[in-house]
Scaffold this active site. Sequence first.
Site, short mmCIF file in Angstrom:
data_model
loop_
_atom_site.label_atom_id
_atom_site.label_comp_id
_atom_site.label_asym_id
_atom_site.label_seq_id
_atom_site.Cartn_x
_atom_site.Cartn_y
_atom_site.Cartn_z
N TRP A 1 -11.33 -2.49 -9.11
CA TRP A 1 -11.86 -2.14 -10.74
C TRP A 1 -12.43 -0.67 -10.57
O TRP A 1 -12.82 -0.30 -11.38
CB TRP A 1 -12.85 -3.18 -11.03
CG TRP A 1 -12.28 -4.50 -11.33
CD1 TRP A 1 -12.47 -5.65 -10.56
CD2 TRP A 1 -11.48 -4.91 -12.48
NE1 TRP A 1 -11.64 -6.77 -11.27
CE2 TRP A 1 -11.21 -6.44 -12.32
CE3 TRP A 1 -11.14 -4.13 -13.73
CZ2 TRP A 1 -10.13 -6.90 -13.14
CZ3 TRP A 1 -10.25 -5.04 -14.34
CH2 TRP A 1 -9.73 -6.16 -14.35
N ASN B 1 1.34 3.52 -2.98
CA ASN B 1 2.07 3.56 -4.36
C ASN B 1 1.30 5.15 -4.86
O ASN B 1 2.26 6.05 -5.26
CB ASN B 1 1.68 2.75 -5.55
CG ASN B 1 2.16 1.48 -5.01
OD1 ASN B 1 3.12 1.23 -4.47
ND2 ASN B 1 1.80 0.49 -6.02
N LEU C 1 10.72 -20.87 -3.84
CA LEU C 1 9.72 -20.06 -3.38
C LEU C 1 8.41 -20.27 -3.85
O LEU C 1 8.45 -20.20 -5.35
CB LEU C 1 10.52 -18.81 -3.61
CG LEU C 1 9.39 -17.36 -3.00
CD1 LEU C 1 9.18 -17.40 -1.69
CD2 LEU C 1 9.71 -16.24 -3.85
N TRP D 1 2.83 7.83 -2.70
CA TRP D 1 4.25 8.15 -3.11
C TRP D 1 4.35 8.77 -4.33
O TRP D 1 5.36 9.84 -4.34
CB TRP D 1 5.04 6.81 -3.32
CG TRP D 1 6.56 6.75 -3.51
CD1 TRP D 1 7.19 6.73 -2.58
CD2 TRP D 1 7.21 6.78 -4.83
NE1 TRP D 1 8.54 6.79 -3.21
CE2 TRP D 1 8.23 7.03 -4.64
CE3 TRP D 1 6.40 7.08 -6.21
CZ2 TRP D 1 9.35 7.22 -5.61
CZ3 TRP D 1 7.37 7.33 -7.22
CH2 TRP D 1 8.74 7.57 -6.99
N ASP E 1 0.73 -1.03 -0.10
CA ASP E 1 -0.16 -0.10 0.07
C ASP E 1 0.81 1.10 0.02
O ASP E 1 2.07 1.25 0.74
CB ASP E 1 -0.94 0.14 1.17
CG ASP E 1 -2.18 0.91 1.06
OD1 ASP E 1 -2.20 1.57 -0.19
OD2 ASP E 1 -2.85 1.01 1.95
N HIS F 1 2.96 3.25 -9.08
CA HIS F 1 2.77 1.70 -9.22
C HIS F 1 4.24 1.31 -9.91
O HIS F 1 4.44 0.04 -9.57
CB HIS F 1 1.69 1.38 -10.06
CG HIS F 1 0.21 1.67 -9.42
ND1 HIS F 1 0.19 1.35 -8.06
CD2 HIS F 1 -0.62 2.35 -9.75
CE1 HIS F 1 -1.32 1.66 -7.86
NE2 HIS F 1 -1.59 2.39 -8.61
N SER G 1 -8.18 -5.54 4.57
CA SER G 1 -8.64 -5.09 3.16
C SER G 1 -9.14 -6.42 2.45
O SER G 1 -8.80 -6.59 1.17
CB SER G 1 -7.94 -4.32 2.29
OG SER G 1 -7.75 -2.92 2.80
C1 FPP Z 1 -1.83 0.18 -3.23
O1 FPP Z 1 -1.21 1.49 -3.63
C2 FPP Z 1 -1.50 -0.46 -4.29
C3 FPP Z 1 -1.99 -1.24 -5.44
C4 FPP Z 1 -3.52 -1.16 -5.45
C5 FPP Z 1 -1.39 -1.97 -6.55
C6 FPP Z 1 -0.31 -2.64 -6.15
C7 FPP Z 1 0.24 -3.28 -7.28
C8 FPP Z 1 1.93 -3.24 -7.71
C9 FPP Z 1 2.62 -2.73 -6.78
C10 FPP Z 1 2.26 -3.54 -8.93
C11 FPP Z 1 1.40 -4.42 -9.91
C12 FPP Z 1 1.69 -5.89 -9.79
C13 FPP Z 1 2.36 -6.85 -10.27
C14 FPP Z 1 2.49 -8.23 -9.93
C15 FPP Z 1 3.29 -6.30 -11.55
P1 FPP Z 1 -2.39 2.52 -3.51
O2 FPP Z 1 -2.52 3.13 -5.03
O3 FPP Z 1 -3.71 2.12 -2.88
O4 FPP Z 1 -1.71 3.65 -2.53
P2 FPP Z 1 -2.35 4.97 -2.05
O5 FPP Z 1 -3.17 4.31 -0.86
O6 FPP Z 1 -1.35 5.64 -1.41
O7 FPP Z 1 -3.19 5.85 -3.11
#
Ligand code: FPP
Length: 236
Positions: free
Chosen positions: A65, A18, A127, A21, A16, A33, A192
Amino acid sequence: MSEFAKLPRHVAIIMDGNGRWAKKHKLKVALGHRKGVEALRSIIRESSDLGIEALSLYAFSTENWKRDPQEVEALMALMLEFFASEIDELDEKNVCIRILGDKDGLPEKQRQALIDAENRTEKNTGLKLNIAINYGGRAEIVRAARLLAEKAAAGVIRPEDIDEASMARELYTKDLPDVDLMIRTSGEMRLSNFLLYQCAYAEFMFPTVLWPDFDLAAYHEALHAFGSRERRFGGR
Ligand code: FPP
């Protein structure tokens, strides 16, 4: 010998932060991401090198989605890119990939890439890398209940044969140990809908670092902290 007193057999991670960040660095969310995938690469490699048995990552929930279509598209594109660029190395490292979730609800290209990755690595004995995509924990439990009900209706099992172990065998994680350590980054303290059944006795850690900044030092810190926790599984 490993520098860790006691390693978890099964680590699960909710990656969580991205979006935050990206915002913090004044970048588009897709770049957050992308940076998140870099973090994920090094955590997978390290888990494999440390000899951890299973690593489960929450990449895309059934609720995701609802996000902006552009963001969903970026995540789907990243998935394709990830499997195309990593599959050789993962296979070489003897990693066995399994997708948790409903692949049939994904766009055809992604669905095929995930199936190819699973098929190519299914006999690998290193793994066990589980990637949750189009996944929901309650839906997984409902699916397992339905599979058991079908078996009972067909006379393959009796209702009284249904127990915790037979239920667990119908989950996507069927042959894996329960989650020992659940990590959610970014300071949020929620599950979640991730691995609800498998986390019954998991230790939880909520580092405040945003996922793209979750580096090996942060991972080691969580693993050390796990080693120092006393787990009683309901006993004294
Ligand atoms: C949560 O951060 C993250 C996600 C919903 C997606 C996680 C996916 C990846 C790291 C990459 C894709 C996976 C693969 C296997 C290539 P958020 O966007 O909810 O962060 P926020 O809460 O700060 O908005």
